[in-house]
Design an enzyme around this catalytic site. Structure first.
Site, PDB file in Angstrom:
ATOM      1  N   HIS A  49       1.692   4.215  -3.194  1.00  0.00           N
ATOM      2  CA  HIS A  49       1.761   5.784  -2.997  1.00  0.00           C
ATOM      3  C   HIS A  49       3.191   6.345  -3.311  1.00  0.00           C
ATOM      4  O   HIS A  49       3.326   7.135  -4.344  1.00  0.00           O
ATOM      5  CB  HIS A  49       1.333   6.035  -1.545  1.00  0.00           C
ATOM      6  CG  HIS A  49       0.017   5.965  -1.207  1.00  0.00           C
ATOM      7  ND1 HIS A  49      -1.078   6.123  -1.810  1.00  0.00           N
ATOM      8  CD2 HIS A  49      -0.250   5.394   0.177  1.00  0.00           C
ATOM      9  CE1 HIS A  49      -2.289   6.008  -1.147  1.00  0.00           C
ATOM     10  NE2 HIS A  49      -1.883   5.309  -0.077  1.00  0.00           N
ATOM     11  N   HIS A  78       0.765  -1.231  -0.188  1.00  0.00           N
ATOM     12  CA  HIS A  78      -0.107   0.149  -0.184  1.00  0.00           C
ATOM     13  C   HIS A  78       0.902   1.102   0.111  1.00  0.00           C
ATOM     14  O   HIS A  78       0.679   2.237  -0.764  1.00  0.00           O
ATOM     15  CB  HIS A  78      -0.649   0.167   1.385  1.00  0.00           C
ATOM     16  CG  HIS A  78      -1.663   1.211   1.312  1.00  0.00           C
ATOM     17  ND1 HIS A  78      -2.982   1.193   1.287  1.00  0.00           N
ATOM     18  CD2 HIS A  78      -1.365   2.426   1.961  1.00  0.00           C
ATOM     19  CE1 HIS A  78      -3.421   2.340   1.385  1.00  0.00           C
ATOM     20  NE2 HIS A  78      -2.606   3.278   1.893  1.00  0.00           N
ATOM     21  N   GLU A  79       1.927   1.421   0.912  1.00  0.00           N
ATOM     22  CA  GLU A  79       2.679   2.440   1.176  1.00  0.00           C
ATOM     23  C   GLU A  79       3.562   2.676  -0.266  1.00  0.00           C
ATOM     24  O   GLU A  79       4.037   3.875  -0.806  1.00  0.00           O
ATOM     25  CB  GLU A  79       3.574   2.508   2.206  1.00  0.00           C
ATOM     26  CG  GLU A  79       2.889   2.294   3.605  1.00  0.00           C
ATOM     27  CD  GLU A  79       1.659   3.604   3.682  1.00  0.00           C
ATOM     28  OE1 GLU A  79       2.233   4.550   2.915  1.00  0.00           O
ATOM     29  OE2 GLU A  79       0.762   3.504   4.383  1.00  0.00           O
TER      30      GLU A  79
END
Length: 210
Positions: A57, A53-54
């Site tokens: 980004h 997820h990170e």
């Protein structure tokens, strides 16, 4: 160019450990034996869900020419741990901080939405493993038990992370996505919400008793 600093690696690892502990406390219902059993299984789902997820980004921000780096939010670490003892998790251990000049709502929205979409994709992959669990029945009962729980926890945790991050408030991904395109926010949030609903129904949780 994709770069990651030593500090960023340390911050991601600390956040990963704390979030894993928090979800394990939640799912083990504070039972010591269950905690030790669930911890490694939760770490697989959380590891894929949180780290990817990170990184999603970060990669998206780098794609648009911005420098981005994950940074810990210490209050969020404590809130995650404390909330897990009360039957829910406020999962905000940190975030990818983006550095650069002004950013349009569209770019900000796209960078923000790739995180929850990553969690949705991972959740669906684990769900497909659950729905096609029959292909693994030739394995031993012990292996089946661990595999079923890894699939379920990976599915449930990632579905939750997607929906949680899509909350349209404060600095959450959902606020930036909603400001960019409310229709896209409704569609993606609806998908995440449905996956969370499935994770709480008997249709998949019965596998935990194998």
């Amino acid at each position: 160019m994709f770069k990651i600093s030593k500090k960023e690696v340390k911050d991601i690892l600390i956040a990963f450990v704390v979030i894993s502990l928090s979800f394990t406390i939640l799912y083990s219902n504070r039972n010591t034996d269950a905690f030790l059993l669930f911890l490694p299984m939760v770490m697989i789902g959380v590891g894929l869900g949180f780290i990817l997820h990170e990184l999603a980004h970060k990669f998206a921000a780098l794609h648009y020419g911005y420098w981005a780096e994950f940074e810990l939010w210490m209050p969020g670490l404590f809130i995650a741990l404390i909330s897990s003892f009360f039957g829910f998790i406020f999962a905000a251990p940190g975030a990818v901080v983006i550095y650069g000049n002004s950013m349009s709502k569209k770019v900000n929205g796209i960078i923000s939405i790739v995180g929850p979409i990553t969690n949705i994709i991972i959740a669906v992959i684990f769900l497909l493993g659950l729905l096609n669990f029959g292909i693994f029945t030739s394995l031993s009962n012990e292996i089946l038990f661990y595999l079923a729980n890894i699939f379920y926890l990976g599915f449930a945790v990632n579905a939750f992370l997607a929906l949680f991050n899509l909350l349209p408030i404060a600095v959450f991904d959902g606020k930036k996505v909603f400001d960019w395109n409310p229709i896209i926010w409704i569609v993606i949030t609806g998908i995440a919400g449905y996956l969370v609903y499935l994770s709480y129904t008997g249709g998949v949780t019965h596998l935990l008793t194998l």
